[in-house]
Design a protein around this motif. Sequence first.
Motif, PDB file in Angstrom:
ATOM      1  N   ALA A   1      -0.018   4.004   2.438  1.00 17.51           N
ATOM      2  CA  ALA A   1       0.177   3.755   3.868  1.00 17.51           C
ATOM      3  C   ALA A   1       1.420   4.476   4.379  1.00 17.51           C
ATOM      4  N   ASN A   2       2.488   4.455   3.592  1.00 19.44           N
ATOM      5  CA  ASN A   2       3.716   5.158   3.987  1.00 19.44           C
ATOM      6  C   ASN A   2       3.480   6.659   4.097  1.00 19.44           C
ATOM      7  N   ILE A   3       2.723   7.210   3.141  1.00 24.62           N
ATOM      8  CA  ILE A   3       2.426   8.647   3.170  1.00 24.62           C
ATOM      9  C   ILE A   3       1.608   8.984   4.415  1.00 24.62           C
ATOM     10  N   ILE A   4       0.591   8.189   4.703  1.00 27.77           N
ATOM     11  CA  ILE A   4      -0.256   8.434   5.883  1.00 27.77           C
ATOM     12  C   ILE A   4       0.588   8.400   7.156  1.00 27.77           C
ATOM     13  N   GLN A   5       1.468   7.420   7.245  1.00 27.08           N
ATOM     14  CA  GLN A   5       2.300   7.295   8.445  1.00 27.08           C
ATOM     15  C   GLN A   5       3.272   8.459   8.572  1.00 27.08           C
ATOM     16  N   ASP A   6       3.810   8.920   7.436  1.00 24.35           N
ATOM     17  CA  ASP A   6       4.804   9.999   7.459  1.00 24.35           C
ATOM     18  C   ASP A   6       4.187  11.372   7.669  1.00 24.35           C
ATOM     19  N   GLU A   7       2.954  11.558   7.190  1.00 27.22           N
ATOM     20  CA  GLU A   7       2.377  12.901   7.140  1.00 27.22           C
ATOM     21  C   GLU A   7       1.292  13.163   8.181  1.00 27.22           C
ATOM     22  N   THR A   8       0.997  12.188   9.035  1.00 28.52           N
ATOM     23  CA  THR A   8      -0.002  12.383  10.091  1.00 28.52           C
ATOM     24  C   THR A   8       0.584  11.953  11.426  1.00 28.52           C
ATOM     25  N   ASP A   9      -0.216  12.109  12.475  1.00 26.80           N
ATOM     26  CA  ASP A   9       0.213  11.676  13.813  1.00 26.80           C
ATOM     27  C   ASP A   9      -0.122  10.207  14.080  1.00 26.80           C
ATOM     28  N   ILE A  10      -0.681   9.530  13.103  1.00 26.23           N
ATOM     29  CA  ILE A  10      -0.994   8.110  13.266  1.00 26.23           C
ATOM     30  C   ILE A  10       0.314   7.333  13.420  1.00 26.23           C
ATOM     31  N   GLU A  11       0.384   6.498  14.434  1.00 27.62           N
ATOM     32  CA  GLU A  11       1.644   5.820  14.750  1.00 27.62           C
ATOM     33  C   GLU A  11       2.106   4.888  13.644  1.00 27.62           C
ATOM     34  N   SER A  12       1.171   4.131  13.057  1.00 31.61           N
ATOM     35  CA  SER A  12       1.536   3.232  11.969  1.00 31.61           C
ATOM     36  C   SER A  12       0.354   3.029  11.046  1.00 31.61           C
ATOM     37  N   ALA A  13       0.648   2.851   9.775  1.00 30.03           N
ATOM     38  CA  ALA A  13      -0.377   2.561   8.769  1.00 30.03           C
ATOM     39  C   ALA A  13       0.112   1.371   7.963  1.00 30.03           C
ATOM     40  N   ASN A  14      -0.715   0.350   7.857  1.00 32.06           N
ATOM     41  CA  ASN A  14      -0.292  -0.893   7.227  1.00 32.06           C
ATOM     42  C   ASN A  14      -1.225  -1.285   6.096  1.00 32.06           C
ATOM     43  N   ALA A  15      -0.639  -1.542   4.914  1.00 35.69           N
ATOM     44  CA  ALA A  15      -1.400  -2.045   3.772  1.00 35.69           C
ATOM     45  C   ALA A  15      -1.518  -3.558   3.894  1.00 35.69           C
ATOM     46  N   GLN A  16      -2.732  -4.063   3.793  1.00 38.32           N
ATOM     47  CA  GLN A  16      -2.981  -5.497   3.940  1.00 38.32           C
ATOM     48  C   GLN A  16      -3.548  -6.061   2.644  1.00 38.32           C
ATOM     49  N   SER A  17      -2.998  -7.197   2.189  1.00 40.75           N
ATOM     50  CA  SER A  17      -3.541  -7.836   0.994  1.00 40.75           C
ATOM     51  C   SER A  17      -4.903  -8.443   1.317  1.00 40.75           C
ATOM     52  N   SER A  18      -5.733  -8.567   0.292  1.00 40.45           N
ATOM     53  CA  SER A  18      -7.095  -9.073   0.480  1.00 40.45           C
ATOM     54  C   SER A  18      -7.627  -9.568  -0.857  1.00 40.45           C
ATOM     55  N   GLY A  19      -8.901  -9.948  -0.835  1.00 35.79           N
ATOM     56  CA  GLY A  19      -9.575 -10.368  -2.057  1.00 35.79           C
ATOM     57  C   GLY A  19     -10.146  -9.215  -2.845  1.00 35.79           C
ATOM     58  N   ALA A  20      -9.750  -7.983  -2.515  1.00 34.71           N
ATOM     59  CA  ALA A  20     -10.130  -6.752  -3.228  1.00 34.71           C
ATOM     60  C   ALA A  20     -11.574  -6.324  -2.959  1.00 34.71           C
ATOM     61  N   SER A  21     -12.182  -5.626  -3.915  1.00 31.95           N
ATOM     62  CA  SER A  21     -13.351  -4.776  -3.687  1.00 31.95           C
ATOM     63  C   SER A  21     -14.465  -5.391  -2.848  1.00 31.95           C
ATOM     64  N   VAL A  22     -15.044  -6.492  -3.294  1.00 32.25           N
ATOM     65  CA  VAL A  22     -16.200  -7.056  -2.602  1.00 32.25           C
ATOM     66  C   VAL A  22     -15.815  -7.514  -1.199  1.00 32.25           C
ATOM     67  N   GLU A  23     -14.728  -8.247  -1.083  1.00 36.22           N
ATOM     68  CA  GLU A  23     -14.278  -8.714   0.234  1.00 36.22           C
ATOM     69  C   GLU A  23     -13.954  -7.542   1.149  1.00 36.22           C
ATOM     70  N   ASN A  24     -13.361  -6.494   0.602  1.00 42.64           N
ATOM     71  CA  ASN A  24     -13.011  -5.329   1.425  1.00 42.64           C
ATOM     72  C   ASN A  24     -14.241  -4.695   2.050  1.00 42.64           C
ATOM     73  N   MET A  25     -15.335  -4.626   1.292  1.00 47.56           N
ATOM     74  CA  MET A  25     -16.568  -4.048   1.825  1.00 47.56           C
ATOM     75  C   MET A  25     -17.091  -4.893   2.985  1.00 47.56           C
ATOM     76  N   GLN A  26     -16.986  -6.197   2.840  1.00 50.05           N
ATOM     77  CA  GLN A  26     -17.472  -7.085   3.896  1.00 50.05           C
ATOM     78  C   GLN A  26     -16.616  -6.986   5.151  1.00 50.05           C
ATOM     79  N   ILE A  27     -15.303  -6.828   4.983  1.00 46.93           N
ATOM     80  CA  ILE A  27     -14.408  -6.701   6.131  1.00 46.93           C
ATOM     81  C   ILE A  27     -14.671  -5.396   6.883  1.00 46.93           C
ATOM     82  N   LEU A  28     -14.876  -4.307   6.144  1.00 48.90           N
ATOM     83  CA  LEU A  28     -15.201  -3.033   6.806  1.00 48.90           C
ATOM     84  C   LEU A  28     -16.527  -3.136   7.543  1.00 48.90           C
ATOM     85  N   GLN A  29     -17.495  -3.820   6.955  1.00 50.00           N
ATOM     86  CA  GLN A  29     -18.787  -3.997   7.615  1.00 50.00           C
ATOM     87  C   GLN A  29     -18.617  -4.701   8.956  1.00 50.00           C
TER      88      GLN A  29
END
Length: 324
Positions: free
Chosen positions: A58-86
């Motif tokens: 997230a720090n690299i993305i924020q530093d190296e692109t024009d994106i204003e902020s990039a934030n890493a969020q804790s979660s229940g990992a793989s399966v839950e992440n797929m459901q959240i993106l859906q």
Amino acid sequence: MGKKRILSLLVVILSVVMVLGACGGDSGGGEANGSPSELSLLTGGTGGTYFPLGGELANIIQDETDIESANAQSSGASVENMQILQDGDADIAFTQTDIAAYATKGELMFEDGKVDNIQAIGTLYPETIQVVTLQETGITSIEDLKGKKVSVGAPGSGTYANAEQVLEVHGITMEDIDAQHLAFDESTEGIQDGTIDAAFITSGTPTGAVEGLSAVKPVTILPIEEDKVSELVEKYPYYAEDTVKSGTYGLESDVPTVAVLAMLVARSDLEEDYVYEVTKAIFENSDKITHAKGEFITADTALDGVGIDLHPGTKKYFDEKGIE
């Protein structure tokens, strides 16, 4: 109605419109927004690998692109992440390659509803399939597991699917073994006290539970030979060839096996140029990652074992690099 009242009413209406516009603006995260100014990156639990590594990405993305902020969020990992993106409630996420494949196909834990809005950014590092036993058992091959008590993870879990598929290419079914459904720590404890004979463990090496076992008794990691590796990779393209290195767990020689891979995926509705910049930022600056898994993150291997469609922005980056 007087001119002053009309003017006042127009000012109020204009103010309300501006407020509503601001509320519906480019805020990232939970919106179906093609280029969010605030990028949300789903990781895993705070005690695992995904969260600290995700913070660095997230720090690299924020530093190296024009994106204003990039934030890493804790979660229940793989399966839950797929459901959240859906649900459209985040932008990019960590997952395992096999979980991403199950999600897009609506298989196993996603059979009640497939995830139809994710595409790959690239793979990061291996999550190794380790078939663990003790030297004293005399078990030296996958075929030797027939009739033995073997921990294969919970039904519907990624580990269970890995075990089922590895056994399958060796001509073995779950009915041919005495399957036990144990967590990693329980598996190594069971091996140590002799209540089970072997265990499938899918994890980055070295795995703490296996290291603890090897400190007490000499362990064996069962090999998956080259022809079986090829068969697995051909049938299940989210696998990649891997090796448990000599010296790991006190092993005297390298052990061939396979791995699923930790990977990054993005919502497919993110704009091509947006994901291109994110992909480029990560793989052009992986030398800045201080986490131990950073050494594995390279553009040269980022398409190994992907198993799902690439995001067009990612494909643009790798086409420019001449990587297929």
